[in-house]
Write a protein that holds these residues in place. Structure first.
Motif, PDB file in Angstrom:
ATOM      1  N   ILE A 124       3.316   5.873   1.406  1.00 55.84           N
ATOM      2  CA  ILE A 124       4.163   4.687   1.218  1.00 55.84           C
ATOM      3  C   ILE A 124       3.554   3.775   0.157  1.00 55.84           C
ATOM      4  CG2 ILE A 124       5.252   2.704   2.332  1.00 55.84           C
ATOM      5  CD1 ILE A 124       4.907   4.218   5.028  1.00 55.84           C
ATOM      6  N   LEU A 125       2.256   3.534   0.274  1.00 55.67           N
ATOM      7  CA  LEU A 125       1.570   2.682  -0.702  1.00 55.67           C
ATOM      8  C   LEU A 125       1.659   3.284  -2.099  1.00 55.67           C
ATOM      9  CD1 LEU A 125      -0.228   0.281  -1.411  1.00 55.67           C
ATOM     10  CD2 LEU A 125      -2.211   1.681  -0.784  1.00 55.67           C
ATOM     11  N   SER A 126       1.489   4.576  -2.195  1.00 59.50           N
ATOM     12  CA  SER A 126       1.619   5.253  -3.495  1.00 59.50           C
ATOM     13  C   SER A 126       3.009   5.033  -4.079  1.00 59.50           C
ATOM     14  CB  SER A 126       1.346   6.750  -3.336  1.00 59.50           C
ATOM     15  OG  SER A 126       1.564   7.439  -4.548  1.00 59.50           O
ATOM     16  N   ASN A 127       4.033   5.060  -3.228  1.00 59.43           N
ATOM     17  CA  ASN A 127       5.399   4.819  -3.700  1.00 59.43           C
ATOM     18  C   ASN A 127       5.577   3.390  -4.188  1.00 59.43           C
ATOM     19  OD1 ASN A 127       6.143   7.448  -3.224  1.00 59.43           O
ATOM     20  ND2 ASN A 127       7.235   7.039  -1.324  1.00 59.43           N
ATOM     21  N   TYR A 128       4.943   2.432  -3.518  1.00 55.89           N
ATOM     22  CA  TYR A 128       4.991   1.046  -3.994  1.00 55.89           C
ATOM     23  C   TYR A 128       4.438   0.963  -5.420  1.00 55.89           C
ATOM     24  CZ  TYR A 128       5.494  -0.518   0.929  1.00 55.89           C
ATOM     25  OH  TYR A 128       5.912  -0.730   2.216  1.00 55.89           O
ATOM     26  N   LYS A 129       3.312   1.607  -5.628  1.00 57.06           N
ATOM     27  CA  LYS A 129       2.670   1.553  -6.942  1.00 57.06           C
ATOM     28  C   LYS A 129       3.512   2.251  -8.002  1.00 57.06           C
ATOM     29  CE  LYS A 129      -1.973   1.096  -5.027  1.00 57.06           C
ATOM     30  NZ  LYS A 129      -3.317   1.715  -4.833  1.00 57.06           N
ATOM     31  N   MET A 131       6.779   2.329  -7.972  1.00 54.48           N
ATOM     32  CA  MET A 131       7.858   1.386  -8.279  1.00 54.48           C
ATOM     33  C   MET A 131       7.400   0.377  -9.320  1.00 54.48           C
ATOM     34  SD  MET A 131       9.263   0.589  -4.426  1.00 54.48           S
ATOM     35  CE  MET A 131       9.487   1.948  -3.271  1.00 54.48           C
ATOM     36  N   ILE A 132       6.223  -0.174  -9.112  1.00 56.54           N
ATOM     37  CA  ILE A 132       5.694  -1.180 -10.036  1.00 56.54           C
ATOM     38  C   ILE A 132       5.517  -0.594 -11.430  1.00 56.54           C
ATOM     39  CG2 ILE A 132       3.683  -2.617 -10.548  1.00 56.54           C
ATOM     40  CD1 ILE A 132       3.312  -2.826  -7.451  1.00 56.54           C
ATOM     41  N   THR A 133       4.924   0.587 -11.498  1.00 58.32           N
ATOM     42  CA  THR A 133       4.676   1.242 -12.782  1.00 58.32           C
ATOM     43  C   THR A 133       5.978   1.510 -13.529  1.00 58.32           C
ATOM     44  OG1 THR A 133       2.659   2.296 -11.964  1.00 58.32           O
ATOM     45  CG2 THR A 133       3.708   3.294 -13.891  1.00 58.32           C
ATOM     46  N   ARG A 134       6.974   2.002 -12.804  1.00 54.07           N
ATOM     47  CA  ARG A 134       8.236   2.332 -13.444  1.00 54.07           C
ATOM     48  C   ARG A 134       8.979   1.091 -13.924  1.00 54.07           C
ATOM     49  NH1 ARG A 134      11.404   6.514  -9.752  1.00 54.07           N
ATOM     50  NH2 ARG A 134      13.006   5.938 -11.275  1.00 54.07           N
ATOM     51  N   ILE A 135       8.942   0.031 -13.136  1.00 51.62           N
ATOM     52  CA  ILE A 135       9.604  -1.210 -13.558  1.00 51.62           C
ATOM     53  C   ILE A 135       8.899  -1.782 -14.774  1.00 51.62           C
ATOM     54  CG2 ILE A 135      10.163  -3.583 -12.910  1.00 51.62           C
ATOM     55  CD1 ILE A 135      10.338  -2.536  -9.972  1.00 51.62           C
ATOM     56  N   ARG A 136       7.560  -1.791 -14.750  1.00 52.98           N
ATOM     57  CA  ARG A 136       6.785  -2.310 -15.878  1.00 52.98           C
ATOM     58  C   ARG A 136       7.094  -1.533 -17.164  1.00 52.98           C
ATOM     59  NH1 ARG A 136       5.714  -6.570 -14.156  1.00 52.98           N
ATOM     60  NH2 ARG A 136       4.007  -7.154 -12.774  1.00 52.98           N
ATOM     61  N   SER A 180      -1.173  -8.025  -5.743  1.00 58.52           N
ATOM     62  CA  SER A 180      -1.180  -9.199  -6.621  1.00 58.52           C
ATOM     63  C   SER A 180      -2.103  -8.973  -7.811  1.00 58.52           C
ATOM     64  CB  SER A 180      -1.630 -10.442  -5.842  1.00 58.52           C
ATOM     65  OG  SER A 180      -2.945 -10.264  -5.328  1.00 58.52           O
ATOM     66  N   ALA A 181      -3.083  -8.071  -7.645  1.00 54.41           N
ATOM     67  CA  ALA A 181      -3.983  -7.744  -8.750  1.00 54.41           C
ATOM     68  C   ALA A 181      -3.254  -7.026  -9.872  1.00 54.41           C
ATOM     69  CB  ALA A 181      -5.143  -6.881  -8.246  1.00 54.41           C
ATOM     70  N   LYS A 182      -2.081  -6.485  -9.582  1.00 53.43           N
ATOM     71  CA  LYS A 182      -1.269  -5.789 -10.579  1.00 53.43           C
ATOM     72  C   LYS A 182      -0.249  -6.733 -11.212  1.00 53.43           C
ATOM     73  CE  LYS A 182      -1.624  -1.156  -8.593  1.00 53.43           C
ATOM     74  NZ  LYS A 182      -2.211  -0.520  -9.796  1.00 53.43           N
ATOM     75  N   ASN A 183      -0.516  -8.027 -11.125  1.00 52.05           N
ATOM     76  CA  ASN A 183       0.389  -9.039 -11.679  1.00 52.05           C
ATOM     77  C   ASN A 183       1.760  -8.978 -11.015  1.00 52.05           C
ATOM     78  OD1 ASN A 183       0.966 -11.232 -13.341  1.00 52.05           O
ATOM     79  ND2 ASN A 183       1.755  -9.934 -14.992  1.00 52.05           N
ATOM     80  N   VAL A 184       1.722  -8.737  -9.711  1.00 53.31           N
ATOM     81  CA  VAL A 184       2.930  -8.743  -8.886  1.00 53.31           C
ATOM     82  C   VAL A 184       2.847  -9.953  -7.958  1.00 53.31           C
ATOM     83  CG1 VAL A 184       4.173  -7.533  -7.051  1.00 53.31           C
ATOM     84  CG2 VAL A 184       3.213  -6.245  -8.968  1.00 53.31           C
ATOM     85  N   THR A 185       3.947 -10.666  -7.810  1.00 53.34           N
ATOM     86  CA  THR A 185       3.966 -11.813  -6.901  1.00 53.34           C
ATOM     87  C   THR A 185       4.225 -11.324  -5.478  1.00 53.34           C
ATOM     88  OG1 THR A 185       4.785 -13.264  -8.649  1.00 53.34           O
ATOM     89  CG2 THR A 185       5.049 -14.024  -6.375  1.00 53.34           C
ATOM     90  N   ILE A 186       3.365 -11.726  -4.557  1.00 44.83           N
ATOM     91  CA  ILE A 186       3.490 -11.316  -3.160  1.00 44.83           C
ATOM     92  C   ILE A 186       4.114 -12.445  -2.351  1.00 44.83           C
ATOM     93  CG2 ILE A 186       2.281 -10.459  -1.122  1.00 44.83           C
ATOM     94  CD1 ILE A 186       2.204  -8.642  -3.678  1.00 44.83           C
ATOM     95  N   ILE A 187       5.139 -12.109  -1.600  1.00 43.63           N
ATOM     96  CA  ILE A 187       5.764 -13.066  -0.683  1.00 43.63           C
ATOM     97  C   ILE A 187       5.397 -12.612   0.728  1.00 43.63           C
ATOM     98  CG2 ILE A 187       7.923 -14.113   0.106  1.00 43.63           C
ATOM     99  CD1 ILE A 187       9.084 -13.390  -2.649  1.00 43.63           C
ATOM    100  N   ASP A 188       4.543 -13.370   1.368  1.00 38.82           N
ATOM    101  CA  ASP A 188       3.995 -12.957   2.668  1.00 38.82           C
ATOM    102  C   ASP A 188       4.934 -13.373   3.794  1.00 38.82           C
ATOM    103  OD1 ASP A 188       2.313 -11.822   4.468  1.00 38.82           O
ATOM    104  OD2 ASP A 188       0.593 -13.122   4.058  1.00 38.82           O
ATOM    105  N   LEU A 189       5.947 -12.551   4.022  1.00 39.93           N
ATOM    106  CA  LEU A 189       6.925 -12.844   5.072  1.00 39.93           C
ATOM    107  C   LEU A 189       6.313 -12.776   6.471  1.00 39.93           C
ATOM    108  CD1 LEU A 189      10.080 -10.794   3.920  1.00 39.93           C
ATOM    109  CD2 LEU A 189       9.603 -13.223   3.543  1.00 39.93           C
ATOM    110  N   TYR A 190       5.462 -11.778   6.683  1.00 40.23           N
ATOM    111  CA  TYR A 190       4.996 -11.416   8.030  1.00 40.23           C
ATOM    112  C   TYR A 190       4.571 -12.606   8.900  1.00 40.23           C
ATOM    113  CZ  TYR A 190       2.396  -8.977  11.700  1.00 40.23           C
ATOM    114  OH  TYR A 190       1.925  -8.528  12.912  1.00 40.23           O
TER     115      TYR A 190
END
Length: 230
Positions: A124-129, A131-136, A180-190
């Motif tokens: 799952i985490l790999s898929n998140y990364k 997504m970020i790479t592809r959008i960038r 956030s280290a990847k210049n992604v804004t984190i919204i901490d809903l939890y």
């Protein structure tokens, strides 16, 4: 004596074989190809909609799909790209259409259905990364926002595959915060949706998984107070 050791060896071998088979039987299977029945139609509908570089995309599963973001936020350019039942592999499959529109912002919340389907946390985490790479790569000016996963509440006894897996939610949320280290804004809903027992607040849900309007109001306030929509 030799017979005794021989029989002992045979018995030990049987015990090992039984335990090995037991471990195999308990190994959770998972499927990256699962897509909800509504997936093809929703993807087609999304592709048919007009796109603009001012769009603010909300991308995810039923939790994202469960509200009218434009109305909730009083933001006409907010577009709902949630598909009920979707997993991170489904988001990756349909991500290019979002990227092609080169939207202003993308808000992502995905993963709880992956957890329910026993997809490993690392995958799952790999898929998140990915997504970020592809959008960038495909839309350099698009701002990326990742939401931490919401808690669940097993007291409702409806989505049992989603319950009893809190450690996976917590682990993924810790890893999401590191994005956030990847210049992604984190919204901490939890933390804004948990009760004293770290369960989804009962007054914000109808079934222990999905939000009711009061829950979306909490989410909307977080977005507004954090100035994430400007």
């Amino acid at each position: 004596m030799r017979t005794f050791f021989y029989k002992t060896f045979i018995l030990l071998g049987l015990v090992i074989a039984i335990n090995f088979n037991s471990v195999q039987a308990q190994t959770a299977k998972w499927d990256s190809t699962y897509r909800p029945a509504i997936f093809p139609k929703k993807v087609a509908d999304f592709k048919a909609e007009p796109k603009s570089k001012t769009d603010i995309i909300f991308l995810g599963n039923s939790i994202t799909a469960g509200t009218d973001w434009a109305k909730l936020l009083d933001l006409p350019q907010a577009k709902n790209r949630g598909i009920s039942g979707d997993i991170s592999f489904g988001v990756l499959e349909r991500l290019q259409d979002v990227i092609d529109g080169k939207p202003s912002k993308i808000f992502i919340l995905i993963g709880i259905n992956d957890i329910s389907r026993n997809i490993p946390d690392s995958v799952i985490l790999s898929n998140y990364k990915k997504m970020i790479t592809r959008i960038r790569k495909g839309s350099k000016k698009t701002k990326i926002y990742f939401n931490t996963l919401l808690p669940v509440n097993s007291a409702f006894e409806k989505f049992k595959n989603h319950y009893g897996k809190d450690e996976h939610i917590l682990w993924l949320n810790d890893e999401i915060r590191k994005l956030s280290a990847k210049n992604v804004t984190i919204i901490d809903l939890y933390p804004n949706f948990t009760d004293k027992d770290q369960h989804l607040r009962a007054e914000l849900t109808k079934d222990g998984l999905h939000l009711i309007p009061e829950g979306y109001k909490v989410w909307a306030e977080l977005l507004k107070k954090g100035n994430y929509l400007k």
